[in-house]
Enzyme design. Structure first.
Site, short mmCIF file in Angstrom:
data_model
loop_
_atom_site.label_atom_id
_atom_site.label_comp_id
_atom_site.label_asym_id
_atom_site.label_seq_id
_atom_site.Cartn_x
_atom_site.Cartn_y
_atom_site.Cartn_z
N SER A 1 14.38 54.95 69.30
CA SER A 1 15.43 54.13 68.70
C SER A 1 16.35 55.01 67.87
CB SER A 1 14.82 53.05 67.80
OG SER A 1 15.83 52.40 67.03
N TYR B 1 9.32 50.71 60.55
CA TYR B 1 9.80 50.84 61.92
C TYR B 1 10.47 52.19 62.13
CZ TYR B 1 12.43 49.84 66.20
OH TYR B 1 12.95 49.90 67.47
#
Length: 237
Positions: free
Chosen positions: A132, A146
């Site tokens: 990501s 995250y």
């Protein structure tokens, strides 16, 4: 297209979103594709029927089951690790068990899957992990855990690229920005905030990400390894 004809491909986490788009693309390009799923049985069955790929129920959070699944596929040509969890919120209030499960799926699982794949992988194989852009940039509160998991993939890929390079096996991370999936829909409540950070003010599509994966998995990317490939509309620019 036939660039993956007779190639043995495994996609971990392939029933929905980016993973499903990768399955569709690599199968359409001739690959002999299998993919795993954890809970989306109906979606997995529909994708298998549509593409001719094999659906395998396997939870990436369970190391032994994951390793067994990878080993059972024999000498892979391409491993794509797409399984992932998203846990957001105030770190003082987040359930630590949920954070640990996210770390299991987002960090430990891709490492163990890549290592197991490399045991039998043919020389010149491809290992691609979906990370990501939040591994590079976390512009809002609540995403520390995250972002930690996605940053960890960067070091993993660089290290494994060194380890497997003598066999011509490449290891790369694809880092999508906002992408229109069930996890982050283009019409979701955070869409406008996300677009405000972007040079191209729209969500990407799963098919666009799959196109980048197909390039990295293909014959033209044999010298590309240990690298981070951001596809984010300028989110992190």
């Amino acid at each position: 297209m036939t660039q993956f004809t007779d190639k043995n491909v495994l996609v971990i986490g392939g029933s929905r979103g980016i993973g499903a788009a990768v399955v569709e693309r690599l199968a359409a390009d001739g690959g002999q594709v299998a993919f795993t799923y954890a809970g989306s049985q109906d979606a997995a069955a529909a994708l298998a029927e549509k593409t001719g790929a094999e659906a395998i129920r396997s939870d990436a959070a369970h190391r032994a089951a994951l390793v067994e699944t990878v080993a059972s596929r024999g000498a892979l040509d391409v491993l794509v690790f797409n399984a992932g969890l998203l846990v957001l919120g105030d770190p003082l209030e987040l359930d630590p068990d949920a954070v640990d499960r996210m770390i299991d799926v987002n960090v430990r699982a891709p490492y163990h899957a890549a290592v197991e794949a490399a045991r039998q992988m043919r020389d010149g194989g491809r290992i691609i992990v979906i990370g990501s852009v939040n591994g590079d940039r976390m512009p809002f509160a609540g995403g520390a855990a995250y972002a930690l998991t996605k940053s960890a993939l960067q070091g993993m890929a660089r290290g494994l690229a060194r380890d497997f390079g003598p066999r011509g096996i490449t290891v790369n991370v694809v880092q999508p920005g906002p992408t229109d999936t069930d996890m982050n829909p283009a019409d979701g409540p955070m869409a406008n905030d996300m677009h405000s950070f972007m040079a191209i003010k729209r969500h990407g599509t799963a098919a666009e990400v799959a196109g980048l994966v197909a390039y990295l998995a293909g014959p033209e990317a044999g010298i590309v390894t240990g690298a981070l490939h951001t596809i984010d509309g300028g989110f992190g620019a």
